[in-house]
Design a protein around this motif. Structure first.
Motif, PDB file in Angstrom:
ATOM      1  N   ARG A 198      -3.902   5.717   0.932  1.00 33.13           N
ATOM      2  CA  ARG A 198      -3.350   4.653   1.575  1.00 33.13           C
ATOM      3  C   ARG A 198      -2.289   4.906   2.832  1.00 33.13           C
ATOM      4  NH1 ARG A 198      -2.272   0.184  -1.940  1.00 33.13           N
ATOM      5  NH2 ARG A 198      -0.041   0.249  -1.636  1.00 33.13           N
ATOM      6  N   LEU A 244      -4.530  -2.582   1.798  1.00 33.22           N
ATOM      7  CA  LEU A 244      -3.563  -2.064   1.124  1.00 33.22           C
ATOM      8  C   LEU A 244      -2.765  -2.808   0.221  1.00 33.22           C
ATOM      9  CD1 LEU A 244      -2.259  -0.268   4.448  1.00 33.22           C
ATOM     10  CD2 LEU A 244      -3.512   0.799   2.577  1.00 33.22           C
ATOM     11  N   GLY A 299       3.379   0.999  -4.312  1.00 38.76           N
ATOM     12  CA  GLY A 299       3.084   2.111  -3.443  1.00 38.76           C
ATOM     13  C   GLY A 299       3.800   3.220  -3.870  1.00 38.76           C
TER      14      GLY A 299
END
Length: 321
Positions: free
Chosen positions: A61, A122, A49
């Motif tokens: 996101r 996610l 991420g």
């Protein structure tokens, strides 16, 4: 994200997301600003991420976190209104008043389930764990409020712990989730958490003040709501320190309107409102300090977002609704 196969359920779940009744959008605004404030270069070894992901994908996101947070928040409002038998919310009739308790509870459950689906998308176990903990905290805080003993109801420490669970946990852990998705260090992630925690506490403390000083029109819900439900908040706790005789009134639970009037009389003679505002200001300053402590960055968008986050701490303690 709020899509349901049954039209009645869809209408209920969307009730507070429709134009004109959407509320202040406080939490999503904070989270998107936090995302911009933390979107700066970090080491390549950052966790999933981080900057390895395309900028547009990362932003998407982070926006998902903001949407999840708002769904959890609205779900908690729907459930709270059923528990409190509320008739208004955000200046309109509450969902339970319009469609009944059963559908209101189901709509809250549906929003939580949609939030879980979005959270799973996610694919970040730490973020999933953080926001799952938030739901646990919401339930824990409500249970603390419903089952408190006389000693607990009169304890500032207990009140602040309950307030963290019911209000501040959501924004603090969501801010931390934003940082984690960005791939920030544990230190930066904790600064994001500290900002959210202290901002959330300051927000609720001012809410407690406005419950006594605001009007139904400005609040979008009845004033004096907490005390009429027997809920003791910071202004009364501070007033009790000045007037110990208020304790016996609090212990009776405010079932009698005369006791409500008596408590308000003591509150008016005390510094309870002022001290609550001062405590809110202390937490607002701690929130601002967390932003100031973030790693230096000259990017104009980052700086603008950080200034906005600090500005929000001032707005929270000076608002009148």
């Amino acid at each position: 994200m709020v899509v349901a196969e049954v039209p009645k359920l869809a209408s209920a779940a969307e009730y507070f997301f429709k134009m004109g009744v959407e509320g202040k959008r406080f939490r999503p605004t904070v989270l998107l600003l936090m995302a911009s404030a933390l979107n700066f270069p970090i080491p390549k070894s950052a966790s999933d991420g981080g900057t390895g992901a395309p900028s547009s994908e990362l932003r998407t996101r982070q926006q998902t976190i903001a949407e999840i947070t708002e769904m959890i928040h609205v779900a908690s409002l729907l459930h709270d209104d059923v528990l409190d038998d509320a008739e208004t919310r955000r200046g309109i009739r509450s969902l339970n008043f319009v469609m009944g308790n059963k559908l209101s509870v189901l709509a809250g459950d549906f929003l939580l389930s949609r939030a879980c689906v979005a959270l799973a998308s996610l694919r970040n176990t730490e973020v999933v764990s953080l926001l799952a903990k938030v739901v646990e905290h919401l339930v824990t805080g409500e249970t603390m409020q419903m089952t408190s003993t006389s000693e607990q109801r009169c304890s500032m420490e207990y009140y602040l712990q309950k307030t963290y669970y019911k209000t501040a946990s959501l924004i603090s852990n969501s801010c931390k989730a934003i940082a984690i998705l960005t791939g920030q260090t544990a230190e930066v992630s904790m600064l994001a958490y500290d900002y959210g925690k202290n901002l959330g506490l300051a927000y609720q403390l001012i809410d407690d003040v406005l419950d006594f000083t605001g009007t139904t029109a400005s609040l979008g819900k009845p004033s004096l709501l907490d005390i009429r439900h027997g809920i003791v908040t910071a202004p009364i706790l501070f007033a009790m320190e000045e007037f110990p005789q208020l304790r016996s009134v609090v212990d009776r639970g405010f079932d009698d309107s005369a006791d409500v009037d008596l408590a308000l009389e003591y509150l008016g003679k005390s510094n309870g409102i002022q001290r609550t505002r001062e405590l809110a200001s202390q937490h607002a300053k701690l929130a601002a300090a967390a932003i100031v402590s973030l790693p230096e960055n000259d990017d104009e968008d980052v700086q603008r977002s950080r200034r906005a986050l600090v500005d929000i701490t001032h707005r929270v303690i000076t608002r009148n609704k």
